[in-house]
Design a protein around this motif. Structure first.
Motif, PDB file in Angstrom:
ATOM      1  N   THR A  68      25.045  -4.508 -23.703  1.00 19.88           N
ATOM      2  CA  THR A  68      25.987  -3.450 -23.335  1.00 19.88           C
ATOM      3  C   THR A  68      27.359  -3.731 -23.934  1.00 19.88           C
ATOM      4  O   THR A  68      28.003  -2.838 -24.493  1.00 19.88           O
ATOM      5  N   ALA A  69      27.791  -4.984 -23.830  1.00 17.70           N
ATOM      6  CA  ALA A  69      29.102  -5.337 -24.375  1.00 17.70           C
ATOM      7  C   ALA A  69      29.110  -5.150 -25.886  1.00 17.70           C
ATOM      8  O   ALA A  69      30.078  -4.637 -26.459  1.00 17.70           O
ATOM      9  N   GLY A  70      28.015  -5.535 -26.539  1.00 19.39           N
ATOM     10  CA  GLY A  70      27.935  -5.394 -27.989  1.00 19.39           C
ATOM     11  C   GLY A  70      27.989  -3.936 -28.405  1.00 19.39           C
ATOM     12  O   GLY A  70      28.753  -3.553 -29.298  1.00 19.39           O
ATOM     13  N   PHE A  71      27.224  -3.117 -27.708  1.00 19.81           N
ATOM     14  CA  PHE A  71      27.228  -1.679 -27.993  1.00 19.81           C
ATOM     15  C   PHE A  71      28.628  -1.103 -27.812  1.00 19.81           C
ATOM     16  O   PHE A  71      29.164  -0.418 -28.692  1.00 19.81           O
ATOM     17  N   GLY A  72      29.244  -1.405 -26.671  1.00 23.01           N
ATOM     18  CA  GLY A  72      30.576  -0.878 -26.371  1.00 23.01           C
ATOM     19  C   GLY A  72      31.590  -1.352 -27.397  1.00 23.01           C
ATOM     20  O   GLY A  72      32.368  -0.554 -27.946  1.00 23.01           O
ATOM     21  N   ALA A  73      31.564  -2.663 -27.696  1.00 18.83           N
ATOM     22  CA  ALA A  73      32.563  -3.229 -28.602  1.00 18.83           C
ATOM     23  C   ALA A  73      32.454  -2.581 -29.978  1.00 18.83           C
ATOM     24  O   ALA A  73      33.459  -2.195 -30.573  1.00 18.83           O
ATOM     25  N   MET A  74      31.231  -2.415 -30.467  1.00 17.58           N
ATOM     26  CA  MET A  74      31.056  -1.840 -31.804  1.00 17.58           C
ATOM     27  C   MET A  74      31.563  -0.407 -31.871  1.00 17.58           C
ATOM     28  O   MET A  74      32.276  -0.023 -32.802  1.00 17.58           O
ATOM     29  N   ASN A  75      31.177   0.382 -30.881  1.00 15.22           N
ATOM     30  CA  ASN A  75      31.543   1.804 -30.938  1.00 15.22           C
ATOM     31  C   ASN A  75      33.031   2.013 -30.713  1.00 15.22           C
ATOM     32  O   ASN A  75      33.649   2.845 -31.376  1.00 15.22           O
ATOM     33  N   VAL A  76      33.611   1.254 -29.775  1.00 15.49           N
ATOM     34  CA  VAL A  76      35.035   1.400 -29.530  1.00 15.49           C
ATOM     35  C   VAL A  76      35.811   0.912 -30.741  1.00 15.49           C
ATOM     36  O   VAL A  76      36.813   1.499 -31.143  1.00 15.49           O
ATOM     37  N   MET A  77      35.306  -0.181 -31.359  1.00 14.74           N
ATOM     38  CA  MET A  77      35.989  -0.717 -32.531  1.00 14.74           C
ATOM     39  C   MET A  77      35.987   0.308 -33.659  1.00 14.74           C
ATOM     40  O   MET A  77      36.986   0.476 -34.365  1.00 14.74           O
ATOM     41  N   MET A  78      34.877   1.030 -33.799  1.00 14.46           N
ATOM     42  CA  MET A  78      34.790   2.070 -34.826  1.00 14.46           C
ATOM     43  C   MET A  78      35.934   3.071 -34.650  1.00 14.46           C
ATOM     44  O   MET A  78      36.611   3.453 -35.618  1.00 14.46           O
ATOM     45  N   LEU A  79      36.195   3.466 -33.403  1.00  8.81           N
ATOM     46  CA  LEU A  79      37.276   4.411 -33.129  1.00  8.81           C
ATOM     47  C   LEU A  79      38.636   3.738 -33.290  1.00  8.81           C
ATOM     48  O   LEU A  79      39.579   4.341 -33.792  1.00  8.81           O
ATOM     49  N   SER A  80      38.723   2.458 -32.863  1.00  7.68           N
ATOM     50  CA  SER A  80      40.009   1.758 -32.900  1.00  7.68           C
ATOM     51  C   SER A  80      40.500   1.577 -34.328  1.00  7.68           C
ATOM     52  O   SER A  80      41.688   1.753 -34.614  1.00  7.68           O
ATOM     53  N   VAL A  81      39.571   1.226 -35.237  1.00  7.97           N
ATOM     54  CA  VAL A  81      39.976   1.024 -36.630  1.00  7.97           C
ATOM     55  C   VAL A  81      40.566   2.323 -37.177  1.00  7.97           C
ATOM     56  O   VAL A  81      41.599   2.330 -37.854  1.00  7.97           O
ATOM     57  N   ALA A  82      39.941   3.439 -36.806  1.00  6.82           N
ATOM     58  CA  ALA A  82      40.464   4.735 -37.239  1.00  6.82           C
ATOM     59  C   ALA A  82      41.867   4.953 -36.689  1.00  6.82           C
ATOM     60  O   ALA A  82      42.765   5.421 -37.396  1.00  6.82           O
TER      61      ALA A  82
END
Lengths: 762, 45
Positions: A127-141
């Protein structure tokens, strides 16, 4: 013939038949989720993929047994039972026939199998991995947009989506930390989980408020990444602990803690030893170990107590003699009435010492806990003073609070929490390949600081089985005849003789009568022959004394034909082949070595002389061994205890660090920090060397993590910790720590343990 | 940039699909014996 003798003969008759005792299968099975009864078996000799097919096919052919599945990782076979009369005896026989003897697990002892903790952690990690990846995708943007031309609407939308992903993910992924921190707080203690929980909660809450108020920055990605890295550490830690638990259970099951219970009806039933109640009658056949403490109710024999006291001379046992669990039965079948360990008895004494010793050791604090103890208050005080500092400098509430939170986020002990588990897992994996199974992860820290090694003699420096050592001195024809008589006896010494001289059962003696506690009598090649204790064969006391002086470590049996002069045969526990090298390697590395044994002084002295060990103590009780450890501790030495017996268990628990060979008793293995799987003593210097490398890697990691945080704090205090900086700091430090731990894996080859030990000390 | 309103949720739900698949395989015991699974694919029956 007396009534009692007749009864014993009756017992012997039935007990030696192949299907004489039946197992109480209900006690071994558990009911699965689908309502079917399941049975778990530890299977021996599983080392290749081909075994898997053989075992499963053999099991599938048995009546009433369904869906057999062998787990190659744990070497366990699970079968479902389709009907109540499933042929489980047949299953064991079939597995034995394909070369894989199996033993059922006692459900009361199978703790490691329940892998709920592992699943919970993996769920959190995923769950943490899924959340971190997807949020990071938005954060980089957002980060790249903030320095270019992102519209505020798009940013708010991204923040909102991040919040939608992050909030449930943090709730699931953070559970292990929140609950553990809460437990610690209620107990009034401080663990690393507290700053983690506070940091994650504040970062999330702050980001959520920012999202609602449409601010520029949110730290959802930091919170999730932090959880992800920390969970990696936890999963690694749990992985190691689980592998250890599973391996230890399999070892225990294969050694069979089963008891043959005599029902009031006279029926013999095989049950787990844990299901024997005081007052039950238990049958102990020759060559078996007493499964419980008890008093002999019928029969006579002699018991080998070497695994318990270190004393190698067998002790005679008749009706009324108290026998403790683990004692090995010699020549006669006996009925044992199970008793609770009477107060003051040997086992009770061992247990009491064990408890006291274990308490003492849990007080030596682990590296990680020591760091947590000073780290947490420092970080929280730092955050508080940031808040006060900014307010005093005239900043508004909001800026002050933001910067205080930034301090908490950036100092979240991400690398700190990974620093030790990562090293422990790599080191444990490395040691496992070398044949050492760690019972506790923090044992590595203790092994690394050892400067004195205390060896038990019996079963540790010497081989656990006894062997005939002077066969070459005896006339081969005579030895052959003695072996043929010996092959008819179940006594361990007779077995050793039969094995050494290579006797086969079909060319054996006739008219054989076993005399419990004395020996065996029969006719070999037309001669009346006796094999047994020297007195049974009429050996003169002077001759025996002379022989004992020549071989101080040996026990003697004798063989006599008709009225000719009896021949003495020496049986002894040989020194393990690699003991000398191991001792030499340890000494070369500058460690002090001592032998501490419960055996006779002359026996201990001869082993010490052979290995070149100057300091030794004989006739040591468990309390004496602890006293010696205390003495060494008082003089500032850190002691490694290596022992296998019941009498070593308290010392193993009390020592700074301890090690037990896999051939030892359960109690010893549970009390020790690590188990030598194949009994190679050569692994001892290797273990110490790897532990030293591991400890220095841990200290490097801790130092690095602290330096990193110290360097990052000024950035946060001065209000420059943007989410991007926090993310970089966190992943960068975790990566460095993990890579440093992995270095251990590729440390030099195993064989040069002694050289590495020297280098590690330098 | 209004297309993001569809694309971002679509990307996230694909990720969620992956997560669900992993959690399902974890619960159904597919990770219990990695050592054995490696050989089982070679087994004919």
């Amino acid at each position: 013939m007396t009534a009692s003798a007749a009864a014993i003969n009756a017992i012997e008759d039935v007990s030696f038949g192949p299907a004489a005792s039946k197992r109480d299968w209900a006690a071994w099975t558990t009911v699965g989720a689908d309502g079917r009864r399941r049975l778990e078996l530890a299977v021996d000799n599983v080392d290749c993929a081909a075994c898997m097919g053989d075992i499963e096919r053999a099991a599938a052919r048995i009546r009433g047994v369904a869906s057999p599945r062998l787990n190659l990782t744990t070497r366990r076979l699970t079968v479902a039972l389709e009907r109540d009369d499933a042929d489980l005896e047949g299953l064991l026989t079939a597995l034995d026939a394909v070369g894989h003897p199996a033993r059922p697990f006692d459900p009361a002892l199978a703790r490691g199998a329940a892998s709920t903790e592992m699943r919970r952690l993996l769920t959190s990690l995923a769950t943490a991995g899924f959340g971190a990846m997807n949020v990071m995708m938005l954060s980089v943007a957002i980060w790249s947009g903030n320095v270019t031309d992102i519209t505020p609407e798009t940013r708010d939308f991204f923040h909102a989506v991040s919040a939608l992903i992050a909030l449930p993910c943090i709730a699931v992924a953070g559970r292990p930390f929140f609950s553990s921190a809460w437990r610690a707080v209620r107990r009034g203690g401080v663990t690393m989980d507290l700053p983690i929980s506070v940091g994650v909660t504040l970062a999330t809450a702050y980001s959520f408020v920012n999202t609602l108020t449409r601010q520029q920055e949110a730290y959802f990605d930091s919170a999730l990444m932090l959880l992800f890295f920390l969970l990696c550490g936890r999963v690694l830690d749990e992985l190691m602990r689980r592998r250890t638990a599973l391996e230890a259970e399999t070892l225990a099951a294969l050694r069979t803690d089963t008891a043959v219970k005599i029902e009031p009806t006279g029926e013999l039933v095989e049950t787990p030893a844990s299901k024997i109640a005081p007052g039950d009658l238990v049958l102990v056949r020759p060559g078996e170990r007493a499964p419980v403490d008890g008093v002999i109710a019928r029969g006579a024999s002699e018991f080998d107590l070497s695994i318990m006291t270190g004393e190698t001379t067998p002790v005679a046992a008749v009706v009324g003699t108290e026998i403790c669990a683990g004692a090995c039965n010699g020549s006669g079948a006996v009925e044992l009435r199970a008793s609770r360990p009477a107060s003051g008895s040997f086992l009770d004494e061992v247990e009491r010492l064990l408890r006291a010793a274990g308490d003492a050791r849990s007080r030596t604090r682990r590296l990680a806990d020591r760091v947590a103890r000073f780290y947490t208050p420092v970080v929280h005080l730092g955050a508080l003073s940031t808040l006060i500092g900014w307010l005093a400098a005239g900043a508004d509430w909001r800026t002050a609070l933001v910067n205080a939170i930034a301090v908490l986020i950036i100092t979240c002990p991400c690398a700190l929490a990974l620093a030790i588990p990562a090293v422990q897992v790599v080191a444990a994996g490395r040691l496992f390949r070398d044949g050492v199974l760690l019972n506790a992860g923090d044992a590595i820290e203790r092994f690394a600081t050892v400067d004195t090694v205390l060896f038990d003699k019996t079963g540790t420096l010497t081989e656990p089985e006894r062997r005939i050592t002077d066969l070459a001195d005896i006339d081969p024809a005579l030895a052959g005849r003695a072996a043929r008589l010996a092959s008819r006896s179940r006594h361990p010494l007779a077995r050793a003789l039969a094995m050494a001289a290579g006797a086969t059962e079909n060319a054996s003696a006739t008219e054989v009568v076993e005399r419990p506690g004395q020996g065996v009598e029969g006719r070999v090649d037309g001669r009346r022959a006796r094999l047994g204790s020297p007195t049974f064969c009429g050996v003169a006391a002077t001759k025996l004394a002379a022989a004992e002086e020549r071989r101080p470590r040996a026990t003697f049996i004798a063989y006599r034909e008709d009225d000719s002069e009896p021949t003495l045969i020496a049986v002894e526990q040989r020194i393990r082949p690699d003991a000398r090298d191991a001792v030499a390697a340890l000494r070369k590395a500058g460690l002090a070595i001592e032998i501490i044994s419960g055996d006779r002084p002359d026996a201990v002295a001869s082993v010490a002389a052979e290995l070149g060990v100057g300091r030794w103590r004989a006739r040591q009780t468990p309390a004496d061994k602890i006293a010696r450890l205390e003495q060494l501790k008082a003089s500032g030495r850190r002691t490694l205890m290596v022992g296998d017996g019941m009498n070593d268990a308290p010392a193993l628990a009390a020592a700074h660090a301890s090690l037990a060979p896999a051939s030892g008793v359960d109690v010893a293995q549970v009390a020790a920090d690590a188990v030598l799987l194949d009994g190679r003593l050569k692994a001892v210097p290797d273990l110490l060397a790897i532990s030293r490398c591991a400890r220095s890697a841990m200290i490097e990691n801790l130092a690095f993590a602290i330096v990193y945080n110290v360097a990052a704090v000024p950035i946060a205090v001065t209000g420059h910790a943007s989410p991007l900086v926090a993310a970089l700091a966190m992943s960068g430090s975790s990566l460095v720590v993990t890579v440093n731990a992995l270095r251990l894996r590729s440390a030099r080859a195993v064989s040069g343990g002694e050289r590495r030990l020297v280098e590690a000390r330098a | 940039m209004t297309v993001l309103i569809y694309l971002v949720p679509a990307a996230v739900s694909l990720g969620m699909l992956g997560l669900a698949a992993f959690l399902w395989s974890l619960r159904s015991g597919q990770f219990d014996d990695l050592e054995g699974a490696r050989w089982r694919i070679l087994d004919e029956d």
